[in-house]
Design a protein around this motif. Structure first.
Motif, mmCIF file in Angstrom:
data_model
loop_
_atom_site.group_PDB
_atom_site.id
_atom_site.type_symbol
_atom_site.label_atom_id
_atom_site.label_comp_id
_atom_site.label_asym_id
_atom_site.label_seq_id
_atom_site.Cartn_x
_atom_site.Cartn_y
_atom_site.Cartn_z
ATOM 1 N N ALA A 15 0.823 -1.211 0.000
ATOM 2 C CA ALA A 15 0.000 0.000 0.000
ATOM 3 C C ALA A 15 0.858 1.263 0.000
ATOM 4 C CB ALA A 15 -0.935 -0.004 1.206
ATOM 5 N N ALA A 16 1.905 1.272 0.810
ATOM 6 C CA ALA A 16 2.837 2.405 0.875
ATOM 7 C C ALA A 16 2.117 3.732 1.100
ATOM 8 C CB ALA A 16 3.694 2.450 -0.387
ATOM 9 N N ASP A 17 1.220 3.736 2.051
ATOM 10 C CA ASP A 17 0.402 4.923 2.316
ATOM 11 C C ASP A 17 1.220 6.174 2.630
ATOM 12 O OD1 ASP A 17 -1.901 3.461 1.876
ATOM 13 O OD2 ASP A 17 -2.391 3.241 4.005
ATOM 14 N N CYS A 18 2.357 6.014 3.281
ATOM 15 C CA CYS A 18 3.151 7.184 3.662
ATOM 16 C C CYS A 18 4.194 7.544 2.610
ATOM 17 C CB CYS A 18 3.811 6.979 5.022
ATOM 18 S SG CYS A 18 5.170 5.790 5.032
ATOM 19 N N GLY A 19 4.247 6.810 1.527
ATOM 20 C CA GLY A 19 5.179 7.127 0.450
ATOM 21 C C GLY A 19 6.634 6.863 0.792
ATOM 22 N N THR B 184 2.751 0.041 5.950
ATOM 23 C CA THR B 184 1.939 -0.637 4.929
ATOM 24 C C THR B 184 2.762 -1.109 3.729
ATOM 25 O OG1 THR B 184 1.303 1.441 3.862
ATOM 26 C CG2 THR B 184 -0.181 0.579 5.580
ATOM 27 N N CYS B 185 4.065 -1.250 3.935
ATOM 28 C CA CYS B 185 4.916 -1.886 2.920
ATOM 29 C C CYS B 185 5.646 -3.066 3.556
ATOM 30 C CB CYS B 185 5.882 -0.880 2.290
ATOM 31 S SG CYS B 185 7.111 -0.197 3.433
ATOM 32 N N GLN C 291 -2.291 -5.367 4.642
ATOM 33 C CA GLN C 291 -1.455 -4.301 5.196
ATOM 34 C C GLN C 291 -2.263 -3.452 6.181
ATOM 35 O OE1 GLN C 291 1.769 -4.064 4.818
ATOM 36 N NE2 GLN C 291 2.272 -5.004 2.904
ATOM 37 N N TYR C 292 -3.561 -3.758 6.329
ATOM 38 C CA TYR C 292 -4.434 -2.970 7.206
ATOM 39 C C TYR C 292 -5.074 -3.840 8.278
ATOM 40 C CZ TYR C 292 -4.001 0.384 3.441
ATOM 41 O OH TYR C 292 -3.497 1.247 2.503
ATOM 42 N N THR D 130 2.556 -3.356 12.474
ATOM 43 C CA THR D 130 2.041 -3.851 11.201
ATOM 44 C C THR D 130 0.769 -4.659 11.420
ATOM 45 O OG1 THR D 130 3.530 -5.760 11.339
ATOM 46 C CG2 THR D 130 4.297 -3.858 10.057
ATOM 47 N N CYS E 203 3.915 4.369 8.430
ATOM 48 C CA CYS E 203 2.638 3.652 8.333
ATOM 49 C C CYS E 203 2.765 2.134 8.412
ATOM 50 C CB CYS E 203 1.903 4.045 7.052
ATOM 51 S SG CYS E 203 2.667 3.433 5.533
#
Length: 109
Positions: A39-43, A50-51, A108-109, A77, A48
């Motif tokens: 997902a890489a929500d925080c870039g 999510t990676c 990832q959530y 995580t 986050c």
């Protein structure tokens, strides 16, 4: 260019290859390669988790140990942390990682 592989929880025996340039993160390679499950929500800012990935051997033992901040984030995580858990945003790709294979968590959530 190197090739890295992403295996889903549903099809661990069929990792999806992604060709990518070195000097970028595994997270960026996954996003550019259209990998579902990162997902890489925080870039890539490491805020986050999510990676999250599980790095297969022999590469898990070749990577530098996670830093203090990555270790802390791995505690948050969605899928429980394992010994081979890493954040893809913190894995810097180079020629020595050609063939790197990671397993993706179910969520990832």
């Amino acid at each position: 260019m190197i090739t890295v592989y992403f295996a889903t929880a549903d099809q661990p025996a069929k990792p999806q290859p992604v060709q990518c340039a070195t000097e970028r993160s595994l997270m960026k390679a996954a996003l550019a390669g259209g990998i579902d499950g990162i997902a890489a929500d925080c870039g890539g800012m490491m805020t986050c988790g999510t990676c999250h990935v599980f790095v297969r051997e022999p590469f898990a033992s070749r990577l530098p140990a996670p830093g203090e901040d990555e270790n802390a984030m791995l505690g948050y995580t969605a899928e429980p942390r394992r010994a081979n858990s890493r954040l893809a945003c913190q894995i810097a790709l180079d020629d020595s990682l050609d063939g790197l294979t990671v397993d993706l968590p179910r969520t990832q959530y």
